[in-house]
Design an enzyme around this catalytic site. Structure first.
Site, PDB file in Angstrom:
ATOM      1  N   LYS A  98      35.384   8.891  -4.759  1.00 52.03           N
ATOM      2  CA  LYS A  98      35.207  10.330  -4.911  1.00 52.03           C
ATOM      3  C   LYS A  98      34.561  10.910  -3.652  1.00 52.03           C
ATOM      4  O   LYS A  98      35.001  11.905  -3.097  1.00 52.03           O
ATOM      5  CB  LYS A  98      34.343  10.601  -6.155  1.00 52.03           C
ATOM      6  CG  LYS A  98      34.083  12.053  -6.418  1.00 52.03           C
ATOM      7  CD  LYS A  98      33.292  12.243  -7.706  1.00 52.03           C
ATOM      8  CE  LYS A  98      32.797  13.677  -7.787  1.00 52.03           C
ATOM      9  NZ  LYS A  98      32.032  13.957  -8.990  1.00 52.03           N
ATOM     10  N   GLU A 105      29.964   0.251   0.274  1.00 51.91           N
ATOM     11  CA  GLU A 105      30.708  -0.966  -0.097  1.00 51.91           C
ATOM     12  C   GLU A 105      32.215  -0.709  -0.018  1.00 51.91           C
ATOM     13  O   GLU A 105      32.976  -1.514   0.505  1.00 51.91           O
ATOM     14  CB  GLU A 105      30.365  -1.397  -1.529  1.00 51.91           C
ATOM     15  CG  GLU A 105      28.915  -1.727  -1.769  1.00 51.91           C
ATOM     16  CD  GLU A 105      28.206  -0.589  -2.479  1.00 51.91           C
ATOM     17  OE1 GLU A 105      28.200   0.545  -1.928  1.00 51.91           O
ATOM     18  OE2 GLU A 105      27.653  -0.831  -3.562  1.00 51.91           O
ATOM     19  N   GLY A 126      32.568  10.608 -11.576  1.00 55.24           N
ATOM     20  CA  GLY A 126      33.248   9.357 -11.206  1.00 55.24           C
ATOM     21  C   GLY A 126      33.574   8.495 -12.415  1.00 55.24           C
ATOM     22  O   GLY A 126      34.690   7.994 -12.574  1.00 55.24           O
ATOM     23  N   ARG A 127      32.589   8.326 -13.306  1.00 53.40           N
ATOM     24  CA  ARG A 127      32.788   7.414 -14.448  1.00 53.40           C
ATOM     25  C   ARG A 127      33.695   8.009 -15.517  1.00 53.40           C
ATOM     26  O   ARG A 127      34.005   7.342 -16.510  1.00 53.40           O
ATOM     27  CB  ARG A 127      31.438   7.013 -15.041  1.00 53.40           C
ATOM     28  CG  ARG A 127      30.520   8.177 -15.393  1.00 53.40           C
ATOM     29  CD  ARG A 127      29.105   7.686 -15.712  1.00 53.40           C
ATOM     30  NE  ARG A 127      28.152   8.758 -15.897  1.00 53.40           N
ATOM     31  CZ  ARG A 127      27.464   9.340 -14.920  1.00 53.40           C
ATOM     32  NH1 ARG A 127      27.660   8.954 -13.671  1.00 53.40           N
ATOM     33  NH2 ARG A 127      26.592  10.285 -15.169  1.00 53.40           N
ATOM     34  N   GLU A 152      24.959   4.704 -17.122  1.00 50.82           N
ATOM     35  CA  GLU A 152      24.772   5.607 -15.982  1.00 50.82           C
ATOM     36  C   GLU A 152      24.589   7.044 -16.483  1.00 50.82           C
ATOM     37  O   GLU A 152      23.933   7.852 -15.838  1.00 50.82           O
ATOM     38  CB  GLU A 152      25.967   5.522 -15.010  1.00 50.82           C
ATOM     39  CG  GLU A 152      25.660   6.113 -13.640  1.00 50.82           C
ATOM     40  CD  GLU A 152      26.680   5.743 -12.567  1.00 50.82           C
ATOM     41  OE1 GLU A 152      26.473   4.757 -11.845  1.00 50.82           O
ATOM     42  OE2 GLU A 152      27.699   6.451 -12.458  1.00 50.82           O
ATOM     43  N   HIS A 168      31.194 -17.928 -29.632  1.00 51.40           N
ATOM     44  CA  HIS A 168      30.784 -19.230 -29.091  1.00 51.40           C
ATOM     45  C   HIS A 168      29.820 -19.047 -27.923  1.00 51.40           C
ATOM     46  O   HIS A 168      29.634 -19.962 -27.128  1.00 51.40           O
ATOM     47  CB  HIS A 168      32.031 -20.021 -28.682  1.00 51.40           C
ATOM     48  CG  HIS A 168      32.965 -20.204 -29.845  1.00 51.40           C
ATOM     49  ND1 HIS A 168      32.829 -21.226 -30.761  1.00 51.40           N
ATOM     50  CD2 HIS A 168      34.003 -19.437 -30.288  1.00 51.40           C
ATOM     51  CE1 HIS A 168      33.763 -21.104 -31.694  1.00 51.40           C
ATOM     52  NE2 HIS A 168      34.489 -20.020 -31.437  1.00 51.40           N
ATOM     53  N   LYS A 186      20.388   2.717  -2.766  1.00 56.18           N
ATOM     54  CA  LYS A 186      21.356   2.911  -1.676  1.00 56.18           C
ATOM     55  C   LYS A 186      20.618   3.162  -0.363  1.00 56.18           C
ATOM     56  O   LYS A 186      20.960   2.615   0.683  1.00 56.18           O
ATOM     57  CB  LYS A 186      22.264   4.109  -1.968  1.00 56.18           C
ATOM     58  CG  LYS A 186      23.243   3.906  -3.096  1.00 56.18           C
ATOM     59  CD  LYS A 186      24.145   5.133  -3.231  1.00 56.18           C
ATOM     60  CE  LYS A 186      24.963   5.093  -4.499  1.00 56.18           C
ATOM     61  NZ  LYS A 186      25.706   6.318  -4.761  1.00 56.18           N
TER      62      LYS A 186
HETATM   63  O1  F6P Z   1      26.990   3.933  -8.582  1.00 55.44           O
HETATM   64  C1  F6P Z   1      26.857   5.245  -8.219  1.00 55.44           C
HETATM   65  C2  F6P Z   1      28.174   5.931  -8.035  1.00 55.44           C
HETATM   66  O2  F6P Z   1      27.916   7.150  -7.446  1.00 55.44           O
HETATM   67  C3  F6P Z   1      28.941   6.099  -9.337  1.00 55.44           C
HETATM   68  O3  F6P Z   1      28.547   7.177 -10.071  1.00 55.44           O
HETATM   69  C4  F6P Z   1      30.330   6.179  -8.837  1.00 55.44           C
HETATM   70  O4  F6P Z   1      31.250   5.960  -9.860  1.00 55.44           O
HETATM   71  C5  F6P Z   1      30.329   5.094  -7.781  1.00 55.44           C
HETATM   72  O5  F6P Z   1      29.051   5.193  -7.200  1.00 55.44           O
HETATM   73  C6  F6P Z   1      31.403   5.196  -6.746  1.00 55.44           C
HETATM   74  O6  F6P Z   1      31.349   6.405  -6.060  1.00 55.44           O
HETATM   75  P1  F6P Z   1      32.567   6.915  -5.172  1.00 55.44           P
HETATM   76  O7  F6P Z   1      33.720   7.120  -6.066  1.00 55.44           O
HETATM   77  O8  F6P Z   1      32.082   8.177  -4.538  1.00 55.44           O
HETATM   78  O9  F6P Z   1      32.845   5.845  -4.148  1.00 55.44           O
END
Ligand code: F6P
Length: 554
Positions: A216, A222, A276-277, A362, A393, A522
């Protein structure tokens, strides 16, 4: 916190009175067995009275320690807490995310009603429809081979790079809807651990691999490092132009995606008011669309949309997300249970608990109310889970005999996809129902002792064995049952859980659409990375962090 409804946190006396009455109901419930609620005249009808349905999708919460009076109190709680008003504010595009100062309109992504949805007076549906059309054209073209690899030929594999909300939903759904796959194979790259990227590069051929970068913000470190690594892998085989021809992006930051080298017509955007979620219904769902095709993806959206309509229109007492939330509130706030387990007896929902973990934890892992004051009672519980029967199990021992009570949510299909393996499905379903029954009824010391006696045990031996083999029971569970895990049903289940989280947040008075709790880590990671890169120990860190850095760098 969580023990009873102690301090009323709301200015509303009425609301405080309901919490207080719920506290009393909790004291009574603690003296009562759930199984007893099935006795007597009312008990015979309990299953019907404590079930609600949306078509074939059934929610049974009869195996909770909620009696009729308590149910009325819980419904009064939803009413007095303003759930209906909050729901309307969300659907109509008001600013419900007060710290990011924006609406939360994931429901607009799956709005198939034909009605407008306005943000700042402007209908956002034409833009959503146009992006959906572009996604569909792109997915169709990749699936047919019309959009081909740089050197010609079909894309056989798709790597979706993204993390959190840009990964968990589509990954969960791709697995859930495997029987509907007739497109390229989909792979997910989320973890920044090089082991994950290496796996992708070892297994796939860059010449036939399409890469979707989903972020987003298009800044998540990462995701961006993974994207750079995979782009370099493409370029080493196909050259720079070839690498770009194998890229597509999903983001709210189209400028950054363009800078990365993604061709304009391969960038699929969405507005910042889609969390995002909660974003898998739009471009973040592109890998799912590539896998199952546009028409099944539309069924998935329809499922979500129909659950939206149900949530918006059904009476609170018949409303699946509301009832699921009220059971959650009862367990978390009145009974004091600190976690909830999601055990899908549907193998392909193997990533469902991981998905719901983000949606729930979250969203509702918060300590502040919307107005900034500290909450007066517990908010989101720890969510975890494993698919059954595997869970039996691994985690079932604690669920049945541990000191902590964990309410369980069972999710099960009446029918599997494997018609030729019906015996497997019968055993699966029998196990699911048996777990719920065992949790509730348990097994008394006396009945265990009788059994042991019959097998020749007596005296101290018998007492020892009976003590270990008895089950207290009286452990609550909820069962969600549906005909079959098809795209429509998956859409309904996902939206059910999204709205459940929203209702709980409305009752707690918290903002479920921000996530400030992920930010500090972060920032610190960025600072520590710079220390590691420079090989320099920082002065301004605690002794443990310095010690660990020293050990790492020596
Ligand atoms: O973990 C924090 C977060 O901001 C989430 O809310 C989001 O889904 C994820 O990182 C990834 O963010 P992006 O889609 O901006 O890479």
């Amino acid at each position: 916190m969580g023990d009873d409804a102690k301090a009323p946190e709301s200015a509303s006396d009425e609301l405080a009175a309901v919490w207080s009455a719920l506290g009393n109901a909790g004291s009574i419930a603690r003296q009562r067995r759930i199984a007893d609620l099935f006795e007597g005249e009312d008990g015979a009808a309990r299953f019907e009275s404590w079930s609600a349905a949306h078509g074939d999708l059934l929610l049974d919460w009869s195996k909770t320690n909620v009696d009729a009076g308590t149910r009325d109190l819980l419904l009064a709680l939803a009413d007095k807490a303003g759930v209906a008003k909050a729901r309307e504010r969300m659907f109509s595009g008001e600013i419900v995310n007060n710290t990011d100062v924006r609406p939360a309109l994931h429901t607009a992504l799956r709005n198939l009603s034909g009605h407008p949805v306005c943000v700042d007076g402007k209908d956002v549906m034409p833009e959503i429809a146009s992006t959906l059309r572009r996604m569909r054209e792109f997915a169709d073209a990749v699936r047919s081979g019309e959009v081909a690899a740089f050197g010609g030929g079909r894309f056989r594999d798709v790597v979706h790079i993204g993390i959190g909300g840009s990964q968990l939903g589509p990954e969960m759904a791709c697995l859930a809807l495997e029987p509907y796959h007739d497109g390229p194979r989909i792979h997910f790259l989320a973890n920044v651990d090089g082991a994950s990227a290496a796996q992708i590069m070892d297994r796939l051929d860059p010449a036939t691999t399409l890469v979707l970068v989903a972020s987003k913000s298009f800044t998540t470190p990462e995701t961006m490092l993974n994207a750079r690594t995979i782009r370099a892998w493409l370029a080493s085989d196909l050259g720079d132009d070839g690498a770009n021809a194998h890229l597509a992006a999903v983001s709210s930051a189209d400028g950054l995606a363009r800078e990365f080298g993604v061709p304009d017509d391969r960038i699929f955007g969405f507005a910042d008011w889609v969390g995002g979620r909660l974003s898998m219904w739009g471009p973040v769902g592109l890998p799912l669309m590539l896998a199952i095709g546009g028409s099944d993806f539309r069924s998935f959206m329809e499922g979500g949309h129909m659950m939206d309509r149900h949530f918006r229109e059904a009476e609170l007492s018949e409303n699946l997300p509301v009832l699921l939330a009220l059971a959650g509130i009862w367990h978390a706030n009145v009974m004091g249970y600190g976690s909830r387990a999601i055990l899908p007896y549907d193998h392909r929902l193997g990533r469902f608990a991981a998905f719901v973990q983000q949606v729930d934890m979250e969203s509702n892992g918060k300590s502040r109310r919307m107005d900034g004051s500290r909450v007066a009672r517990d908010t989101g519980p720890v969510v975890w889970g494993e698919p059954g029967t595997n869970a039996q199990h691994s985690v079932a021992q604690l669920l049945h005999q541990g000191t902590r009570i964990v309410p369980v949510e069972f999710i099960v299909a009446r029918r599997g996809h494997e018609a030729g393996l019906a015996a497997h499905h019968r055993m699966l379903v029998a196990n699911c129902l048996a777990q719920a029954e065992a949790l509730m009824t348990g097994q008394s010391r006396e009945s265990v002792a009788r059994d042991l006696e019959g097998r020749g045990l007596s005296g101290a031996d018998l007492r020892l064995q009976a003590a270990h083999r008895m089950f207290d029971g009286n452990r609550p569970s909820i069962t969600i049952m549906y005909d079959r895990l098809d795209p429509y049903t998956l859409g309904r289940i996902v939206a059910l859980y999204e709205h459940r989280v929203f209702v709980e947040a409305a009752i707690w008075g918290i903002n479920c659409f921000d996530q400030w709790g992920v930010e500090l880590g972060k920032v610190l990671a960025g600072e520590l990375l710079s220390c590691i890169d420079k090989g320099r120990l920082p002065d301004d860190r605690d002794g443990s962090t310095r010690g660990l850095l020293d050990s790492l760098m020596s």
